[in-house]
Design an enzyme around this catalytic site. Structure first.
Site, mmCIF file in Angstrom:
data_model
loop_
_atom_site.group_PDB
_atom_site.id
_atom_site.type_symbol
_atom_site.label_atom_id
_atom_site.label_comp_id
_atom_site.label_asym_id
_atom_site.label_seq_id
_atom_site.Cartn_x
_atom_site.Cartn_y
_atom_site.Cartn_z
ATOM 1 N N SER A 149 0.824 -1.208 0.000
ATOM 2 C CA SER A 149 0.000 0.000 0.000
ATOM 3 C C SER A 149 0.860 1.261 0.000
ATOM 4 O O SER A 149 1.639 1.483 -0.905
ATOM 5 C CB SER A 149 -0.964 -0.036 1.191
ATOM 6 O OG SER A 149 -2.005 0.900 1.056
ATOM 7 N N ASP A 189 -6.024 -3.580 -1.742
ATOM 8 C CA ASP A 189 -4.884 -3.270 -0.875
ATOM 9 C C ASP A 189 -4.190 -4.535 -0.358
ATOM 10 O O ASP A 189 -4.830 -5.435 0.188
ATOM 11 C CB ASP A 189 -5.371 -2.430 0.306
ATOM 12 C CG ASP A 189 -4.238 -1.790 1.065
ATOM 13 O OD1 ASP A 189 -3.475 -2.525 1.722
ATOM 14 O OD2 ASP A 189 -4.111 -0.556 1.012
#
Length: 278
Positions: free
Chosen positions: A52, A166
């Site tokens: 991320s 993510d």
């Protein structure tokens, strides 16, 4: 000042670093400060793996564009920031994320991961296949965009009949994907640590919102998985930033988080050097 980094016997062993950067939304700006300190102290980061926000900051470092990115985000005005927001009407995430990535590609031209001098990998979650995916080749922005698709915030990414979200959902601290060299140091940066914070704490979000409840629940799951990763693959140096320093969505706290990252890195490295001298 003389340190172990100046010792001929230690120079080769201790200057090479494999760096792992966690996700954490706006907290991840602290990674910039950490990297700055590592470089200033003579470490050579030969590889970086991230999830991320860690994938974004790590990618920019591997591209040699981290300083330019820092200048951009720390001098950006409110209206400039608002101009980068593209709301999604498909309800798969508040933001599409396309506009900010188009701007970044213009400012910091893309490159294929395999062409980088610094080893790089980005971690994402393959939703339908229910597994973690490590991007080690192809367009670096495609890898970062997939890794940074935070549920409810950024729209997922569709690639070859699957959906990517993510990487932190399954692996927020991807230690096992670190590209290692013999006798290098494994350094992990966790920006979501459950440790005290001495500065002004961010206000707790209103949990009456379904989105905030989901975000907090997801955060607890992510951190449980992260702690298990650290137990399985203990790093040589663990640099921790308190989760109380900044909420995940506080992207206006860029300068504060960079400085906090520097402080945490200084302390962790100094503690490591003291232990080595004993």
């Amino acid at each position: 000042m003389l340190s172990i980094f100046n010792s001929p016997k230690k120079k080769k062993s201790y200057r090479e670093v494999s760096l792992v950067l966690s996700g954490g939304g706006a907290r991840g700006f602290g990674h910039i400060g950490v990297i700055e300190v590592l470089v200033e102290k003579g470490f050579h980061i030969h590889s970086v793996s991230g999830t991320s926000m860690g994938a974004l900051i790590g990618g920019l470092y591997a591209m040699g564009k981290l300083h330019d990115f820092k200048q951009w985000v720390t001098t950006m005005g409110k209206f400039q920031a608002l101009d980068l927001i593209d709301f999604s009407i498909r309800r798969r995430g508040f933001l599409k994320g396309n506009r900010v990535f188009r701007k970044m590609k213009k400012l910091f031209p893309t490159v294929n991961i395999e062409e980088l001098e610094t080893g790089y990998s980005a971690i994402a979650t393959q939703l339908y296949a229910k597994k973690t995916v490590c991007f080690e080749k192809g367009d670096i922005y495609d890898a970062i965009r997939a890794s940074i698709a935070i549920p409810t915030i950024f729209s997922p990414v569709e690639i070859e009949n699957d959906v990517y979200i993510d990487g932190g959902v399954l692996n927020n601290i991807p230690v096992e994907y670190a590209k290692r060299k013999k006798k290098d140091l494994l350094i992990v940066v966790d920006v979501n640590a459950f440790i005290p914070y001495e500065g002004t704490k961010s206000k707790v979000r209103n949990l009456s919102s379904n989105v905030n409840v989901f975000t907090n629940a997801l955060s607890l799951l992510i951190e449980t998985n992260a702690r298990n990763s650290l137990k399985a693959f203990p790093p040589d140096i663990l640099i921790q930033l308190s989760r109380e320093s900044c909420n995940m969505h506080d992207f206006f706290k860029v300068k504060q988080q960079i400085e906090y990252g520097r402080q945490c890195a200084e302390k962790a490295i100094d503690d490591f050097l003291k232990d080595e001298k004993k």
